[in-house]
Each structure stands twice: as structure tokens, then as C-alpha cells.
Design a protein around this motif. Structure first.
Motif, PDB file in Angstrom:
ATOM      1  N   GLY A 200       0.811  -1.207   0.000  1.00  0.00           N
ATOM      2  CA  GLY A 200       0.000   0.000   0.000  1.00  0.00           C
ATOM      3  C   GLY A 200       0.847   1.261   0.000  1.00  0.00           C
ATOM      4  N   THR A 201       1.917   1.221   0.789  1.00  0.00           N
ATOM      5  CA  THR A 201       2.810   2.382   0.826  1.00  0.00           C
ATOM      6  C   THR A 201       3.441   2.620  -0.531  1.00  0.00           C
ATOM      7  N   MET A 202       3.895   1.545  -1.170  1.00  0.00           N
ATOM      8  CA  MET A 202       4.517   1.694  -2.487  1.00  0.00           C
ATOM      9  C   MET A 202       3.538   2.238  -3.505  1.00  0.00           C
ATOM     10  N   ILE A 203       2.282   1.741  -3.445  1.00  0.00           N
ATOM     11  CA  ILE A 203       1.285   2.195  -4.410  1.00  0.00           C
ATOM     12  C   ILE A 203       1.044   3.687  -4.258  1.00  0.00           C
ATOM     13  N   THR A 204       0.945   4.140  -3.008  1.00  0.00           N
ATOM     14  CA  THR A 204       0.650   5.558  -2.821  1.00  0.00           C
ATOM     15  C   THR A 204       1.828   6.431  -3.199  1.00  0.00           C
ATOM     16  N   ILE A 205       3.042   5.954  -2.858  1.00  0.00           N
ATOM     17  CA  ILE A 205       4.195   6.799  -3.132  1.00  0.00           C
ATOM     18  C   ILE A 205       4.412   6.967  -4.624  1.00  0.00           C
ATOM     19  N   THR A 206       4.195   5.904  -5.383  1.00  0.00           N
ATOM     20  CA  THR A 206       4.522   5.969  -6.801  1.00  0.00           C
ATOM     21  C   THR A 206       3.322   6.339  -7.649  1.00  0.00           C
ATOM     22  N   SER A 207       2.340   7.028  -7.077  1.00  0.00           N
ATOM     23  CA  SER A 207       1.147   7.278  -7.861  1.00  0.00           C
ATOM     24  C   SER A 207       1.122   8.708  -8.362  1.00  0.00           C
ATOM     25  N   ASN A 208       0.544   8.926  -9.541  1.00  0.00           N
ATOM     26  CA  ASN A 208       0.313  10.281 -10.003  1.00  0.00           C
ATOM     27  C   ASN A 208      -1.153  10.515 -10.337  1.00  0.00           C
ATOM     28  N   HIS A 209      -1.973   9.534 -10.058  1.00  0.00           N
ATOM     29  CA  HIS A 209      -3.414   9.670 -10.237  1.00  0.00           C
ATOM     30  C   HIS A 209      -4.015   9.575  -8.854  1.00  0.00           C
ATOM     31  N   TRP A 210      -5.036  10.353  -8.599  1.00  0.00           N
ATOM     32  CA  TRP A 210      -5.591  10.389  -7.258  1.00  0.00           C
ATOM     33  C   TRP A 210      -6.151   9.058  -6.806  1.00  0.00           C
ATOM     34  N   VAL A 211      -6.739   8.296  -7.719  1.00  0.00           N
ATOM     35  CA  VAL A 211      -7.406   7.071  -7.282  1.00  0.00           C
ATOM     36  C   VAL A 211      -6.403   6.032  -6.836  1.00  0.00           C
ATOM     37  N   THR A 212      -5.231   6.006  -7.473  1.00  0.00           N
ATOM     38  CA  THR A 212      -4.218   5.047  -7.008  1.00  0.00           C
ATOM     39  C   THR A 212      -3.687   5.451  -5.639  1.00  0.00           C
ATOM     40  N   ALA A 213      -3.553   6.766  -5.413  1.00  0.00           N
ATOM     41  CA  ALA A 213      -3.116   7.205  -4.085  1.00  0.00           C
ATOM     42  C   ALA A 213      -4.131   6.794  -3.024  1.00  0.00           C
ATOM     43  N   TRP A 214      -5.408   7.012  -3.338  1.00  0.00           N
ATOM     44  CA  TRP A 214      -6.459   6.620  -2.402  1.00  0.00           C
ATOM     45  C   TRP A 214      -6.469   5.127  -2.164  1.00  0.00           C
ATOM     46  N   ALA A 215      -6.257   4.346  -3.244  1.00  0.00           N
ATOM     47  CA  ALA A 215      -6.251   2.884  -3.118  1.00  0.00           C
ATOM     48  C   ALA A 215      -5.121   2.426  -2.207  1.00  0.00           C
ATOM     49  N   GLY A 216      -3.928   3.040  -2.367  1.00  0.00           N
ATOM     50  CA  GLY A 216      -2.822   2.666  -1.501  1.00  0.00           C
ATOM     51  C   GLY A 216      -3.099   2.977  -0.047  1.00  0.00           C
ATOM     52  N   LEU A 217      -3.735   4.138   0.204  1.00  0.00           N
ATOM     53  CA  LEU A 217      -4.063   4.500   1.586  1.00  0.00           C
ATOM     54  C   LEU A 217      -5.081   3.546   2.172  1.00  0.00           C
ATOM     55  N   GLU A 218      -6.070   3.137   1.351  1.00  0.00           N
ATOM     56  CA  GLU A 218      -7.055   2.188   1.841  1.00  0.00           C
ATOM     57  C   GLU A 218      -6.419   0.844   2.165  1.00  0.00           C
ATOM     58  N   ILE A 219      -5.505   0.396   1.308  1.00  0.00           N
ATOM     59  CA  ILE A 219      -4.821  -0.876   1.559  1.00  0.00           C
ATOM     60  C   ILE A 219      -4.051  -0.801   2.879  1.00  0.00           C
ATOM     61  N   ASN A 220      -3.390   0.343   3.116  1.00  0.00           N
ATOM     62  CA  ASN A 220      -2.678   0.508   4.380  1.00  0.00           C
ATOM     63  C   ASN A 220      -3.603   0.439   5.577  1.00  0.00           C
ATOM     64  N   THR A 221      -4.739   1.151   5.481  1.00  0.00           N
ATOM     65  CA  THR A 221      -5.686   1.144   6.595  1.00  0.00           C
ATOM     66  C   THR A 221      -6.202  -0.262   6.869  1.00  0.00           C
ATOM     67  N   LEU A 222      -6.612  -0.940   5.789  1.00  0.00           N
ATOM     68  CA  LEU A 222      -7.160  -2.276   5.958  1.00  0.00           C
ATOM     69  C   LEU A 222      -6.130  -3.241   6.492  1.00  0.00           C
ATOM     70  N   ALA A 223      -4.867  -3.056   6.105  1.00  0.00           N
ATOM     71  CA  ALA A 223      -3.850  -4.013   6.533  1.00  0.00           C
ATOM     72  C   ALA A 223      -3.468  -3.832   7.985  1.00  0.00           C
ATOM     73  N   ILE A 224      -3.579  -2.598   8.496  1.00  0.00           N
ATOM     74  CA  ILE A 224      -3.077  -2.425   9.858  1.00  0.00           C
ATOM     75  C   ILE A 224      -4.168  -2.657  10.890  1.00  0.00           C
ATOM     76  N   ILE A 225      -5.442  -2.690  10.483  1.00  0.00           N
ATOM     77  CA  ILE A 225      -6.506  -2.945  11.449  1.00  0.00           C
ATOM     78  C   ILE A 225      -6.356  -4.302  12.134  1.00  0.00           C
ATOM     79  N   PRO A 226      -6.099  -5.407  11.418  1.00  0.00           N
ATOM     80  CA  PRO A 226      -5.903  -6.654  12.167  1.00  0.00           C
ATOM     81  C   PRO A 226      -4.641  -6.651  13.011  1.00  0.00           C
ATOM     82  N   LEU A 227      -3.633  -5.852  12.621  1.00  0.00           N
ATOM     83  CA  LEU A 227      -2.440  -5.781  13.456  1.00  0.00           C
ATOM     84  C   LEU A 227      -2.739  -5.089  14.779  1.00  0.00           C
ATOM     85  N   ILE A 228      -3.608  -4.067  14.734  1.00  0.00           N
ATOM     86  CA  ILE A 228      -3.942  -3.373  15.966  1.00  0.00           C
ATOM     87  C   ILE A 228      -4.781  -4.276  16.859  1.00  0.00           C
TER      88      ILE A 228
END
Lengths: 319, 98
Positions: free
Chosen positions: A7-35
Motif C-alpha cells: 500500500g505504501t509503495m502504491i501511494t508513493i509511486t502514484s500520479n493519479h488520485w485514485v491510485t493514491a487513495w487505493a494505496g491508503l485504503e490498503i494501508n488502513t485495511l492491513a493495519i486494522i488486524p495488526l492493531i
């Protein structure tokens, strides 16, 4: 863990807003079970608060990019032309990072999660929103960003003064360091990146030291010298470095930021933030005092509790 | 055309106000979150219609996929908080005060 990196890689390397949003969502979803891995009520509560705030911020970011797209016709991240969507985007990133006035979730979420998850929350999860802030910093309102940054440094210092739980103290230190990062972003974004890297390095070493001695409270910190004395001394140095004392590395970003601010004729701002970081210095000094300089009231002989996998942080304070 | 813009901007504003002012149940917050995503989806689906650019028709589907994952996670968190706290009332979530 892997999806966090993805997710971090997707957001960092994005130049379209939807890919940035997708990377942020992946990060959020991935860290919820860790918490919420430990099934403790506090962990579930932390996961709930984290999820609600981050989901709101992601949706707000998507909405601001959509209004920008409708008004300007393109989805590029670096070209944000619509003023209301710039404002909404600033609010969304402030919620995601934990800048004041949207910082209320951060100490509680950090308190409810384990030490390694808290480490991930303060360093790795801040990286994609900081990247987006860097990419769009030329079109955001500098007054708003500076106001939020000064308030973050103030609040991070003030609210950290009465804390005894180490995770909450580190949460407030994170808030004030984010304030330092944000104040310089419209003038010299490279300093923001430098501050972020140095801050994440120092915070990583503190979290890992605390993880190996398992200190969650200030009273536990007092007896941690028996478990690994060398680690305790380096913890002291790293804490003072995080506070920003001169011969240590943590002073470097503060010095460069103050220099850049005075070049931009913002000397009152520079004075105010230096004064406010004295508040943070108080609780860092208290942590140092409790961990290294004093002995606990009861006598404790040298206890060897468990084998510690020593992280490489003995070298980071001397960086 | 701007009437349609007004409809989904006001839908977004109403949903975000509902999310900000939820008082008793966690599930109302999750519902408002879903309606925010829905208003964004409707606004985004009008984009290829307006601009006659059919390569953008993937975007709403992608957003829907991610928001479905997120809704599932929200519901899982709701279930977990009901298991540990007893209900989804928001004044039960006070274990982590300063």
C-alpha cells in the motif's frame, strides 16, 4: 505486513488520485488486524477509533480529488487548482497524520496497540500521507498549514506533560514532530523529508528498546536498567536526540528548519516553535531521568528476564 | 449539469455531518461512511458520461471494490467491539482516556 509495504509503495509511486487513495485504503485495511490482534478490549477500541478516522479521511481525500477533477478536468496529483478541494485535502491529510485540531485519536490508538504496532503506526503509516502532502504542497494554503503546525507543536508539548504511559508520551512527541515537519513544507520540502527520516529512525530505536525491555509505564522504565544496562544508556541518548539537543542528531532538522524560517522572514514563528519545543524537552528529560539517572525506590538485584534480540539501535544516537 | 453536482455535493455534506454528529451507535457512523462513498461513486460515474471518455469507466468499479472491503472491515470491527464491550454504544468506548 506485506500489504502495508504494498500500500505504501502504491501511494508513493502514484500520479493519479485514485491510485493514491487505493494505496491508503490498503494501508488502513492491513493495519486494522495488526492493531486488534490481541483481542483485548482496549485493542478493539483502538482499532475502532483508528478505522473511523482513517476511513473518513480517505473518503474526504477522494471527494476533494473528485471536485478538483470536475472543475479542472484532470486527475493529476501535482495539479490541484480548485481552492475548496485544496482546503478539504489539507483537512483530510491532517486527519490522517494526526495534526491538530484532528489529533484526538492518536494517543488513544497508540495506547491501545502493542509496541511494535505502535511503531508501525507512528512511522510507516505516516509516510504515504506525507508523500501526498509533499506532492501537493505548492498548491496548499501556507497560513493554514503553519497554524496547524504551531498548534500541533504546542499541543504535543502541553498534553504530554502529565502522562505516565510511555506510548502516550511517544504519541504526543509524534504529534509535535509532525508539527515541525509541516511548518517547513511550503518553503523547503526537502527539510520535511529529512525531519521525517530522522524522526522515524529515532522513534524506531526508542520503540524497539522499549519493546525489548517491555516498558509500558514510567515506573517500569525505572527498573529497566537491570535488564540490559547498555540498552538503557543508548535509550537515554536517543531520547535526548529526539528532544533535539545540540550535539545529537535530532538537533539537525530543528536547526535547519529555524534557519529556513528566518530566511523566509518568519522569525516570530521560529521563536514560538522553539519555545514550545521546550515543553517537549521537559517530558523527554523526565523519561531520561527515570530511565537512567535515578535508581528505583525498592532494591532490585540484577534480573535477567528474557533473552533480548538486540536491535541495531546502539549506533543510531551517534549518527 | 450543476444541479446534478449539487445533488452529490449535498449528499456528501449531509453524510459527513451525520458521521461527525453520531451519538449513540457505532453502526450509524458506519452507515454514514457508506453513504459518503456512495455519493462519491455517483459523482464519479457521471464523469465518463459527461466527458465521453470511456476509458474512465473503470474508476467507479475500483472505488466500489475498495469501499466494499472497507465496509466489511467496519462490520468486523463492529462485531469485535460488541464481543468485547457488550454493545455498540459509543459511551462504552472509554477505556483509553488520558
Amino acid at each position: 505486513m506485506l500489504s502495508l509495504a504494498l500500500g505504501t509503495m502504491i501511494t508513493i509511486t502514484s500520479n493519479h488520485w485514485v491510485t493514491a487513495w487505493a494505496g491508503l485504503e490498503i494501508n488502513t485495511l492491513a493495519i486494522i488486524p495488526l492493531i486488534s490482534k490481541s483481542h483485548h478490549p482496549r485493542a478493539i477500541e483502538a482499532a475502532t477509533k483508528y478505522f473511523l478516522t482513517q476511513a473518513t479521511a480517505s473518503a474526504l481525500m477522494l471527494f476533494s480529488s473528485m471536485t478538483n477533477a470536475w472543475s479542472s478536468g484532470q486527475w493529476d496529483i501535482t495539479q490541484l487548482t480548485n481552492p475548496p478541494s485544496c482546503l478539504l485535502l489539507t483537512a483530510a491529510i491532517a486527519i490522517k497524520l494526526g495534526l491538530t485540531p484532528f489529533h484526538f485519536w492518536f494517543p488513544e490508538v497508540l495506547q491501545g496497540s502493542s509496541l511494535t504496532t505502535a511503531l508501525l503506526l507512528s512511522t510507516a503509516m505516516k509516510f504515504p500521507p506525507t508523500t501526498i502532502l509533499l506532492l501537493t504542497s505548492h498548491s496548499l494554503n501556507p497560513t493554514l498549514l503553519s497554524t496547524m503546525a504551531i498548534m500541533s507543536i504546542a499541543l504535543g508539548g502541553w498534553m504530554g506533560l502529565n502522562q505516565t504511559q510511555t506510548r502516550k508520551i511517544l504519541a504526543f512527541s509524534s504529534i509535535s514532530h509532525l508539527g515541525w515537519m509541516t511548518i517547513i513544507i511550503t518553503y523547503n520540502p526537502k527539510l520535511t523529508l529529512l525531519t521525517f527520516y530522522l524522526y522515524s529512525l529515532m522513534t524506531t530505536s526508542i520503540f524497539l528498546s522499549m519493546n525489548s525491555t517491555n516498558t509500558l509505564k514510567l515506573s517500569t522504565l525505572m527498573t529497566s536498567w537491570t535488564k540490559a544496562p547498555m540498552l538503557n544508556t543508548t535509550l537515554m541518548l536517543t531520547l535526548l536526540s529526539l528532544a533535539g539537543l545540540p550535539p545529537l542528531t535530532g538537533f539537525l532538522p530543528k536547526w535547519l528548519i529555524i534557519q529556513e524560517l528566518t530566511k523566509q522572514e518568519m522569525t516570530t514563528t521560529a521563536t514560538i516553535i522553539s519555545m514550545l519545543s521546550l515543553l517537549g524537552l521537559f517530558f523527554y528529560l523526565r523519561l531520561t531521568y527515570c530511565s537512567t539517572i535515578t535508581l528505583p525506590p525498592n532494591s532490585s538485584n540484577k534480573m535477567k528476564q528474557w533473552s533480548i534480540k538486540k536491535p541495531v539501535n546502539t549506533l543510531t544516537p551517534t549518527l | 449539469m450543476s444541479l446534478i453536482h449539487l445533488s452529490f455535493y449535498s449528499a456528501f455534506t449531509l453524510s459527513s455531518l451525520g458521521l461527525a454528529f453520531h451519538r449513540t451507535h457505532l453502526i450509524s457512523a458506519l452507515l454514514c461512511l457508506e453513504s459518503i462513498i456512495l455519493s462519491i461513486y455517483i459523482g464519479l460515474s457521471l464523469w465518463p458520461v459527461q466527458n465521453q471518455a470511456t476509458s474512465f469507466t473503470l474508476l467507479p468499479v475500483l472505488i466500489l471494490a475498495f469501499s466494499a472491503c472497507e465496509a466489511g472491515t467496519g462490520l468486523a470491527i463492529l462485531v469485535a467491539s460488541t464481543r468485547t464491550h457488550g454493545s455498540d454504544h459509543l459511551h462504552n468506548l472509554n477505556l483509553l482516556q488520558c
